[in-house]
Motif scaffolding. Structure first.
Motif, PDB file in Angstrom:
ATOM      1  N   LEU B  50       0.792  -1.073  -0.050  1.00 10.44           N
ATOM      2  CA  LEU B  50      -0.059   0.151   0.032  1.00 10.44           C
ATOM      3  C   LEU B  50       0.893   1.272  -0.105  1.00 10.44           C
ATOM      4  O   LEU B  50       0.366   2.227  -0.227  1.00 10.44           O
ATOM      5  CB  LEU B  50      -0.794  -0.068   1.200  1.00 10.44           C
ATOM      6  N   ALA B  51       2.219   1.221   0.350  1.00 10.87           N
ATOM      7  CA  ALA B  51       3.069   2.305   0.385  1.00 10.87           C
ATOM      8  C   ALA B  51       4.485   1.677  -0.161  1.00 10.87           C
ATOM      9  O   ALA B  51       4.686   0.544  -0.134  1.00 10.87           O
ATOM     10  CB  ALA B  51       3.308   2.795   1.688  1.00 10.87           C
ATOM     11  N   VAL B  52       5.164   2.874  -0.773  1.00 11.16           N
ATOM     12  CA  VAL B  52       6.603   2.241  -1.249  1.00 11.16           C
ATOM     13  C   VAL B  52       7.397   2.879  -0.294  1.00 11.16           C
ATOM     14  O   VAL B  52       7.553   4.080   0.231  1.00 11.16           O
ATOM     15  CB  VAL B  52       6.528   3.191  -2.421  1.00 11.16           C
ATOM     16  N   PRO B  53       8.435   2.081   0.186  1.00  9.29           N
ATOM     17  CA  PRO B  53       9.732   2.397   1.003  1.00  9.29           C
ATOM     18  C   PRO B  53      10.372   3.587   0.468  1.00  9.29           C
ATOM     19  O   PRO B  53      10.765   3.529  -0.780  1.00  9.29           O
ATOM     20  CB  PRO B  53      10.342   1.389   1.396  1.00  9.29           C
ATOM     21  N   THR B  54      10.874   4.509   1.132  1.00 11.58           N
ATOM     22  CA  THR B  54      11.921   5.588   0.629  1.00 11.58           C
ATOM     23  C   THR B  54      13.310   4.851   0.502  1.00 11.58           C
ATOM     24  O   THR B  54      13.977   4.920  -0.587  1.00 11.58           O
ATOM     25  CB  THR B  54      12.131   6.667   1.769  1.00 11.58           C
ATOM     26  N   SER B  55      13.704   3.821   1.283  1.00  9.16           N
ATOM     27  CA  SER B  55      14.895   2.818   0.987  1.00  9.16           C
ATOM     28  C   SER B  55      14.671   1.782   2.067  1.00  9.16           C
ATOM     29  O   SER B  55      13.691   1.654   2.651  1.00  9.16           O
ATOM     30  CB  SER B  55      16.042   3.795   1.551  1.00  9.16           C
ATOM     31  N   GLY B  56      15.420   0.739   1.741  1.00 12.38           N
ATOM     32  CA  GLY B  56      15.434  -0.379   2.468  1.00 12.38           C
ATOM     33  C   GLY B  56      14.870  -1.254   1.634  1.00 12.38           C
ATOM     34  O   GLY B  56      14.286  -1.398   0.517  1.00 12.38           O
ATOM     35  N   GLU B  57      14.777  -2.567   2.113  1.00 13.79           N
ATOM     36  CA  GLU B  57      14.293  -3.953   1.542  1.00 13.79           C
ATOM     37  C   GLU B  57      13.286  -4.744   2.588  1.00 13.79           C
ATOM     38  O   GLU B  57      13.709  -4.680   3.690  1.00 13.79           O
ATOM     39  CB  GLU B  57      15.116  -4.754   0.691  1.00 13.79           C
TER      40      GLU B  57
END
Lengths: 244, 279
Positions: B50-57
């Protein structure tokens, strides 16, 4: 494919549940326009060699298919902002293209229903026109353009009231100025130039020409198809960006 | 089963997540605790697409949430914080739509709906419009809906928020039953007792960072077994003791307002952050 069908199924299920309400709501505006402009002006008024009522019916088809195709935006926004069902779609393993296609098809279905209603109203008003392949193709392309626009804008707006604002600024003026009630060719040059940029002007012109069995301008069909594809791609991009 | 590495999320200038990393093994009931705005829902939104991370996996059952998003989504069921049943549809239609979205064949959908409505004790409400259901029943239907495609991981975002204590306990029993069925459960809550009762392990999240992560008992043992609350100079002061006698001895002959009680997870959270876990 199955994701697209699931999205379409949900919209059609809702349409079916509210069927008589929807039919009544789809019929009320065209009926009012028909009474106010069509019957009110009398059968003697002629436009472009046709009785005004004959001139009006294809215009109402163009207008109503636009309004109903665009109305899918309201359904999407209710699902997004009030019921949060959009999250259910976002969390499902379906591609965004499936979501956009399902919603656009639902918009087109609504538009086709509204067209049928106007044709029935026209029939009972004594107007019979040619409902040939070109007629339905023009209706379909018009619906495709505005359903795609609706899905894209529904993803961009931040609240349901923003959606109403967009309708007031774009759809309502287009409904009145896009060759629905009067021939655009009678307008002053500057106004005609502006109005030729409106997709509804081309849809009205193509639908009307087909209904009168007159040769249609292929440019109108090409423009509607091209614009429809461009807005569909835009809608796809907007769904991608709708994720937080 | 759930692997998160250095996940961050920024909303304009606000950093909702500041490098969260954790691993939840298969079959675990993992509670993610923190006050509102600490980043619990943001984490779930990222994991469920539902959301996209700014960074990380992050990976769900081995599938990367970005590069293999469709497969990753197939692994999980989501019960979001907001009631998001389709009000125009009946209970059956809501579940059926979910099954269609997860590409389940018609016969399988019908069988699973019947099974799940029994499971959440709502078989008699299958033809009721969702808008006519009570809050507790809606939550149970949402849980049933999330289980339609037999997910390996179930995300429960504040599943008992706003429910009365009796219904909350009913949901707890259901969650335990789901875990016993083999699912991994990722639960966010700000009800401390919910985490204490349900969770195998808990993580405390504060301002986008995990400040503690362990089994509930281990976290509480770090403070002691007993807590002494006392009003001193108009403010509540809490001290922790290994045993009750030690706590009682420290009261001495003073006649201040005080109470001696068991240490709980809220004490742990306060000791780590200086804040209460409140909505």
């Amino acid at each position: 494919m199955s994701g697209m069908l699931a999205i379409y199924y949900r919209e059609i299920l809702i349409l079916r549940k509210k069927f008589f309400r929807q039919i009544a709501s789809m019929a009320v505006s065209p009926l009012l326009y028909l009474v106010a402009f069509g019957l009110g002006m009398g059968r003697d008024v002629r436009v472009g060699g046709h009785a005004y009522l004959e001139f009006l019916i294809p215009g109402l088809v163009a207008m109503s298919s636009m309004v109903q195709a665009f109305a899918i935006a309201s359904e999407i926004n209710i699902a997004r902002f009030y019921w949060h069902i959009f999250e259910e779609f976002q969390a499902a393993p379906i591609r965004n293209i499936a979501y956009v296609t399902g919603e656009v098809l639902a918009g087109i279905t609504r538009a086709l229903f509204s067209t049928l209603i106007i044709l029935v109203i026209g029939f009972f008003s004594g107007v019979t026109l040619a409902y040939n392949f070109q007629f339905w193709l023009a209706v379909l392309l018009n619906s495709f353009v505005f359903a795609s626009l609706a899905v894209g804008l529904a993803m961009l707006v931040k609240s349901h009231s923003d959606q109403a604002l967009l309708s007031n600024f774009f759809i309502t003026p287009m409904a009145f100025l896009g060759g629905t009630f009067f021939p655009v060719d009678k307008m002053p040059d500057w106004a005609r130039t502006i109005l030729h940029f409106l997709p509804l002007t081309h849809a009205s012109s193509a639908i009307r020409a087909a209904a009168f069995n007159e040769p249609a301008d292929p440019f109108s069909y090409l423009l509607l198809a091209g614009l429809g594809v461009a807005l569909f791609v835009l809608a796809f991009q907007c769904v991608n960006r709708a994720r937080e | 089963m759930i692997r998160i590495e250095n996940l961050t999320k920024k909303y304009n200038r606000t950093e909702a997540l500041k490098g969260v990393s954790l691993h939840v093994p298969a079959g675990e009931l993992f509670a993610y605790l923190g006050p509102n705005g600490s980043g619990k829902t943001t984490t779930i939104k990222i994991l469920t697409g539902l959301a996209v991370p700014t960074s990380g996996e992050a990976w769900l059952h081995g599938y990367h949430i970005g590069r293999q998003s469709i497969e990753a989504k197939r692994q999980c069921g989501l019960v979001p914080q907001n009631i998001n049943l389709d009000n125009e549809l009946t209970v059956y239609e809501n579940l059926d739509l979910h099954g269609k979205l997860f590409q389940m064949p018609k016969r399988e959908r019908a069988a699973k709906i019947a099974e799940l409505l029994e499971y959440v004790d709502a078989a008699d409400r299958k033809d009721s419009p969702a808008k006519h259901l009570s809050g507790g029943l809606r939550r149970r239907i949402m849980i049933a809906r999330a289980l339609m495609h037999s997910p390996k991981i179930l995300f429960l975002d504040e599943p008992t928020a706003g429910l009365d204590p009796a219904i909350r306990r009913r949901i707890w029993s259901l969650v335990k039953k789901i875990q016993q069925g083999g699912a991994t459960i990722f639960l966010t809550t700000h009800y401390i007792e919910e985490a204490e009762f349900l969770a195998d392990r808990v993580a405390f999240l504060d301002e986008g960072k995990i400040v503690a992560l362990d089994m509930p008992q281990n976290l509480m043992d770090r403070l002691g077994a007993w807590a002494l609350d006392r009003i001193e100079n108009g403010a509540m002061q809490t001290r922790y003791f290994r045993d009750r006698d030690e706590a009682n001895r420290s009261i001495g002959g003073q006649d201040d307002s005080f109470s001696v009680r068991r240490v709980n997870l809220e004490d742990v959270f306060i000791s780590f952050t200086g804040k209460k876990v409140q909505p």
